[in-house]
Design a protein around this motif. Structure first.
Motif, PDB file in Angstrom:
ATOM      1  N   VAL A 225       0.689  -1.443   0.098  1.00 19.59           N
ATOM      2  CA  VAL A 225       0.390   0.133   0.073  1.00 19.59           C
ATOM      3  C   VAL A 225       1.402   0.663  -0.111  1.00 19.59           C
ATOM      4  N   LEU A 226       2.597   0.994   0.286  1.00 21.31           N
ATOM      5  CA  LEU A 226       2.815   2.238   1.087  1.00 21.31           C
ATOM      6  C   LEU A 226       2.956   2.878  -0.876  1.00 21.31           C
ATOM      7  N   THR A 227       3.639   1.847  -1.551  1.00 18.94           N
ATOM      8  CA  THR A 227       4.348   1.453  -2.468  1.00 18.94           C
ATOM      9  C   THR A 227       2.975   2.571  -3.509  1.00 18.94           C
ATOM     10  N   ARG A 228       1.732   2.107  -3.403  1.00 19.15           N
ATOM     11  CA  ARG A 228       0.746   2.102  -4.198  1.00 19.15           C
ATOM     12  C   ARG A 228       0.571   3.578  -3.992  1.00 19.15           C
ATOM     13  N   ALA A 229       0.975   3.823  -2.869  1.00 20.46           N
ATOM     14  CA  ALA A 229       0.524   5.749  -2.974  1.00 20.46           C
ATOM     15  C   ALA A 229       1.909   6.148  -2.745  1.00 20.46           C
ATOM     16  N   GLY A 230       2.390   5.788  -3.529  1.00 19.13           N
ATOM     17  CA  GLY A 230       3.595   6.491  -4.175  1.00 19.13           C
ATOM     18  C   GLY A 230       5.304   6.782  -3.632  1.00 19.13           C
TER      19      GLY A 230
END
Length: 117
Positions: free
Chosen positions: A74-79
């Motif tokens: 989720v952190l990667t998806r958040a940028g």
């Protein structure tokens, strides 16, 4: 939004710890049950492992339970850059002033993660 050099620190119940406790009967769930019963949190808790696991999912307002891999996702998806997402320990991290905000309650069931930009 973080300014350059900012640190996001997340702490949340660790799905992996709960499932390990469930699968191995290592005493973790019994300890959790005693702690919450002593503190008067939640409904009366029978000693059934499935009940205890469901309780953490349901009774404390959690909409999703994370492990380290899910937090990375989720952190990667958040940028956030995946190379800048790292697991930490209780009161250990890139910024001691931020890590010092950790509370001692429930450290045995918490996953600690930091991400910076």
């Amino acid at each position: 939004m973080l300014r350059p050099g900012g640190v996001l620190r997340l702490t949340t119940p660790d799905l992996a710890r709960y499932l390990t406790g469930y699968a191995t009967d290592d005493g973790f769930l019994a300890k959790h049950r005693r702690r919450l019963t002593t503190l008067g949190f939640g409904p009366p808790m029978p000693a059934r492992p499935a009940f205890l696991v469901n309780q953490i999912f349901r009774c404390y307002g959690h909409q999703w339970i994370y492990d380290l891999d899910e937090l990375r996702h989720v952190l990667t998806r958040a940028g956030f850059d995946p190379d800048r997402i790292r697991p930490c320990s209780y009161r250990q991290g890139a910024r001691p002033d931020v890590a010092d905000l950790d509370t001692a309650f429930r450290t045995d069931e918490t996953v600690y993660v930091e991400a910076d930009c």
